[in-house]
Design an enzyme around this catalytic site. Structure first.
Site, PDB file in Angstrom:
ATOM      1  N   CYS A  19       0.813  -1.333  -0.046  1.00  0.00           N
ATOM      2  CA  CYS A  19       0.439  -0.059  -0.484  1.00  0.00           C
ATOM      3  C   CYS A  19       1.068   1.511  -0.095  1.00  0.00           C
ATOM      4  O   CYS A  19       1.412   1.672   0.713  1.00  0.00           O
ATOM      5  CB  CYS A  19      -0.860   0.071   0.908  1.00  0.00           C
ATOM      6  SG  CYS A  19      -1.582   1.226   1.231  1.00  0.00           S
TER       7      CYS A  19
ATOM      8  N   CYS B 205      -0.410   4.431   1.975  1.00  0.00           N
ATOM      9  CA  CYS B 205      -0.347   3.509   4.022  1.00  0.00           C
ATOM     10  C   CYS B 205       1.232   4.070   3.735  1.00  0.00           C
ATOM     11  O   CYS B 205       1.732   4.434   5.373  1.00  0.00           O
ATOM     12  CB  CYS B 205      -1.021   2.066   4.049  1.00  0.00           C
ATOM     13  SG  CYS B 205      -1.678   1.530   3.599  1.00  0.00           S
ATOM     14  N   ASP B 206       2.208   4.061   3.264  1.00  0.00           N
ATOM     15  CA  ASP B 206       3.395   3.433   3.567  1.00  0.00           C
ATOM     16  C   ASP B 206       4.604   4.133   3.122  1.00  0.00           C
ATOM     17  O   ASP B 206       5.612   4.064   3.529  1.00  0.00           O
ATOM     18  CB  ASP B 206       3.587   1.745   3.270  1.00  0.00           C
ATOM     19  CG  ASP B 206       3.309   1.002   5.336  1.00  0.00           C
ATOM     20  OD1 ASP B 206       2.297   1.588   5.755  1.00  0.00           O
ATOM     21  OD2 ASP B 206       2.147   0.349   3.850  1.00  0.00           O
TER      22      ASP B 206
END
Length: 314
Positions: free
Chosen positions: A146, A149-150
């Site tokens: 992701c 997300c990261d």
């Protein structure tokens, strides 16, 4: 007879449990694995509103405890079938809409059968893995599924994205705003993703396409340091130094067991709108197993709340 049976104990499922319990309903949550879903593998969550930073494990544990204190009944069992009480062995299309509205639901596991007025499907979707050695070892230590997300953890670093669809191209575009260098690794020279996105990436100075290549090995110590690529045309191997590898080769929804009852799309995602209602009255879908555009922690929680409040009205 439970008011609500929730299948899956990820963010969507546990949020649904909290909201249904607060609405005064009896709730049973069935989960074949560990509660928490994929978020438990994320070392840092920094994009959930109101929480500056928390580990995925802490987030999931807190959500589980909250539901448990409200009276959630939880069982570690794998669901093998979901059907309507007056369905028998026949497909749901054999039942009239009137019967469907009044029919209870039966959820079967290897341990037994449970009855409920409503069911919420929150089984999530699994990331399609590369299937190479050390992939699990480096997940959360350089490998991510992701980018949104990261991606911020790799600011100013060299990273690579694997895949040829829209998600891979979107991930590369997102990462190019923060990373020193972004490599796009694709096994062919044509993309499933939109041509417009490809052309936009080609104009970025810090994006480089590595075509006809696959990732065959991972190297590093405590964290990822490099990947070994295989050229599909020449068969030659090459080493690429990167600190982050974002895998975007698709996701697999865990919905096969519901296929005979619930309408799914061509990829296996449950067809349910923003109200989380499926084609069967009294059955809802929440989280990553539902067909939708954005799959984030916040949208999973939102789905859980919507599905639970809808189920509570039945």
């Amino acid at each position: 007879m439970k008011d609500v049976i929730i299948i899956g104990a990820g963010t969507a499922g546990l949020t649904a449990a909290v909201y249904a319990l607060r609405a005064g309903k009896s709730v049973l949550v069935l989960e074949q694995g560990t509660y928490g879903g994929q978020i438990i593998n994320t070392p840092k969550v920094e994009n959930y509103p109101g929480i500056e930073q928390i580990s995925g494990y802490e987030f999931a544990s807190g959500l589980f405890r909250q539901a448990e204190k409200l009276g959630m009944e939880y069982r570690s069992e794998k669901v093998t079938d979901v059907r309507l009480e007056n369905d028998g062995a026949d497909a749901v299309k054999e039942i009239s809409s009137a019967e469907m509205k009044t029919s209870g639901k039966i959820v079967e596991t290897a341990e037994g059968a449970y009855h409920a007025k409503t069911v919420i499907l929150a089984t999530g979707a699994k990331n399609r893995l590369l299937g190479i050695e050390k992939e699990t070892e480096y997940t959360g230590r350089g490998i991510s599924y992701c980018a949104t997300c990261d991606g911020m953890f790799f600011r100013g670093k060299k990273v690579a994205v694997v895949g040829g669809g829209n998600t891979a191209l979107e991930d590369a575009a997102f990462l190019s705003n923060y990373c020193e260098k972004v490599y796009v690794i694709h096994r062919r020279d044509t993309f499933r993703g939109e041509e417009k996105q490809v052309k936009e990436l080609q104009t970025k100075e810090n994006v480089e396409f590595l075509l006809h290549k696959t990732v065959q090995a991972l190297e590093g110590g405590l964290t990822l340091q490099a990947v070994v690529l295989n050229d599909r045309e020449s068969g030659e191997a090459s080493r690429l130094e990167v600190e982050g590898l974002f895998v975007a080769i698709g996701r697999i929804p865990d919905t096969e067991v519901f296929a005979k009852l619930i309408e799914l799309d061509e990829n296996g995602y449950v067809l349910a709108g923003e109200d989380c209602r499926t084609n069967v009255d009294g059955i809802f879908a929440a989280g990553d197993c539902r067909k939708k555009t954005v799959r984030q922690l916040t949208t999973a929680a939102a789905d859980g709340a919507v599905a639970a409040l809808s189920a509570a009205q039945i």
